[in-house]
Design an enzyme around this catalytic site. Structure first.
Site, PDB file in Angstrom:
ATOM      1  N   GLU A 181      54.744   6.059 -15.858  1.00 51.47           N
ATOM      2  CA  GLU A 181      53.947   7.289 -15.978  1.00 51.47           C
ATOM      3  C   GLU A 181      54.797   8.532 -16.260  1.00 51.47           C
ATOM      4  O   GLU A 181      54.714   9.535 -15.527  1.00 51.47           O
ATOM      5  CB  GLU A 181      53.104   7.487 -14.709  1.00 51.47           C
ATOM      6  N   GLU A 315      48.651  -1.119 -14.229  1.00 53.88           N
ATOM      7  CA  GLU A 315      47.956  -0.696 -13.007  1.00 53.88           C
ATOM      8  C   GLU A 315      46.469  -0.530 -13.305  1.00 53.88           C
ATOM      9  O   GLU A 315      46.094   0.072 -14.320  1.00 53.88           O
ATOM     10  CB  GLU A 315      48.499   0.634 -12.476  1.00 53.88           C
TER      11      GLU A 315
END
Length: 453
Positions: A181, A315
């Site tokens: 991220e 995720e």
């Protein structure tokens, strides 16, 4: 008794030799022949070991900093037994480095130990650079803007140089993920930006992320061994689908064609993450939510897969809103759509329970039980559960039966705190691990014509 002592002496003597043999992972002969798509398809349904090795803070016990227990082999075996064929192990490195970016030997050893728990189970394993996206005074971080580009490149290159050397002989079951991220943390564009017209700071960040991904791939490939063709997954800005499809993002140049896109997708947001009803949160898997999920996967297909890229969803999950039956509907749809496209998906599990935001717990790590069996069943429907193969006598789980297994079982029976594969240690098949198993395994290793069950 004389026989038992003789065999014990045999094992004990062999222990000296065994101790001198370095533990080497099994390397499959056909590993280099698998394409990225084939590996991703085999990865199937995965599980995230969240809030453990990715916890922030220094010290060898940092994996317990966020109130999770120390990771055990039993935990990983239990996760595997519940139908997860792969595991993502997020790792934060910056708090375990000195001023020259050297990772502490004890921390690297611990990361390797946890990786081996899963790798020796035959699971696919992903490791990455996780919560290091922050500006720190010690320089052990990355931050994707031009002002911090040089220090970020130095950090990323250093981490992957050391990680690559540690794991370069592992086969295709180990996958590297360059970053987690990457984003402009602390800004208004940290998580959201107009993908068709990104502001200048996001455009700048996308360029830096491209550089960091390329740096990681170059270092990994140059390290040799199986890293020359290892699958490497690379995120775009904030690991979102938008970040992977925004103008300017590109995958690294890689002659091996073994790179892909890492995407995180807690989607649709109002169902999966948002808990504020006044901001549109819903707990029912209604037609609108279903349509949004359909749209998401159509975009993955048209903007990623149809463009010649491969991807996985590193995720995903839906926070608990006391809506188990609705989560089951969502989960079954989500995983079936991903499976149809050949995309592996990794459930985020932070071991947090209750109702509300960020409660993504599934495997209760202290009791080794499943918190939401129906939810897990729905998630697994597209990926049928296959029990790990039993190899009687393979006490240490390295897929071979040798003197090291005999020694380890002897230590276990003597009360030592050692980790054993319980399924493989019950070599006489009577449901318990006791002295009879120890004797039978010793007889087998001594060449007697006995059968391990």
């Amino acid at each position: 008794m004389k026989l038992f002592k003789k065999l014990t002496a045999l094992i004990s003597a062999a222990a000296i030799a065994a101790a001198a043999i370095p533990a080497m992972p099994v390397t499959k002969a056909d590993a280099a022949n698998k394409t990225a798509s084939q590996i991703l398809y085999e990865m199937g349904l995965g599980w995230n070991l969240g809030n453990s090795l990715d916890s922030t803070g220094p010290g060898d016990n940092s994996e317990e900093n966020w109130s999770n227990p120390k990771i055990t082999k039993d935990l990983i075996e239990f996760v595997h037994s519940q139908g997860f064929s792969s595991i993502r192990i997020p790792v934060t490195w910056g708090y375990h480095m000195d001023s020259s970016h050297k990772i502490s030997a004890s921390y690297m050893k611990r990361v390797k130990e946890v990786v081996d728990y899963a790798y020796n189970e035959g699971m696919y394993v992903i490791i990455n650079i996780h919560h290091d996206n922050e500006v720190k005074s010690d320089g052990n971080y990355f931050y994707p803007d031009n002002a911090h580009k040089d220090v970020s490149e130095a950090f990323v290159k250093s981490v992957w140089t050391q990680v690559s050397e540690t794991f370069k002989n592992y086969d295709e079951h180990l996958v590297f993920e360059t970053l987690n991220e990457p984003r402009l943390k602390g800004t208004g564009e940290e998580w959201w930006f107009p993908v068709d017209n990104p502001p200048s700071n996001v455009q700048e960040a996308v360029g830096v992320i491209n550089t960091l991904n390329q740096d990681a791939v170059d270092v990994i490939r140059a390290s040799g061994g199986n890293n020359k063709t290892r699958l490497i997954m690379c995120p775009g800005y904030d690991a979102s689908l938008d970040g992977a499809t925004v103008a300017g993002f590109r995958l690294p140049n890689d002659s091996s064609s073994m790179t892909g896109v890492s995407i995180h997708a807690y989607t649709p947001y109002d169902f999966a993450m948002n808990t504020k009803e006044w901001e549109g949160a819903v707990s029912v898997y209604n037609d609108s939510i279903k349509s949004q999920l359909d749209w998401f996967f159509s975009q993955v297909k048209s903007k990623v897969l149809d463009k010649g890229m491969v991807c996985y969803i590193g995720e995903f999950g839906a926070t608990n809103k006391n809506n188990d039956s609705e989560r089951c509907k969502w989960a079954e749809d989500y995983t079936s759509k991903a499976k149809a496209l050949g995309i592996p998906v990794y459930l985020w599990d932070n071991n947090l329970y209750g109702v509300g935001e960020e409660n993504f717990g599934m495997i209760q790590r202290n009791s080794l039980t499943v918190a939401y069996p129906s939810y897990l069943k729905a998630l697994s429907k597209a990926y049928p559960v296959t029990a790990p193969a039993k190899i009687p006598g393979d006490v240490n789980g390295d897929k071979t039966v040798d003197l090291k297994d005999g020694l380890l079982l002897q230590q276990h029976l003597a009360g030592w705190k050692v980790a054993v594969n319980k399924t493989n240690s019950d070599v006489n098949g009577d449901g318990v691990i006791d002295l009879k198993d120890g004797i039978l395994l010793k007889q087998y290793l001594a060449g007697w014509k006995v059968t391990l069950k």
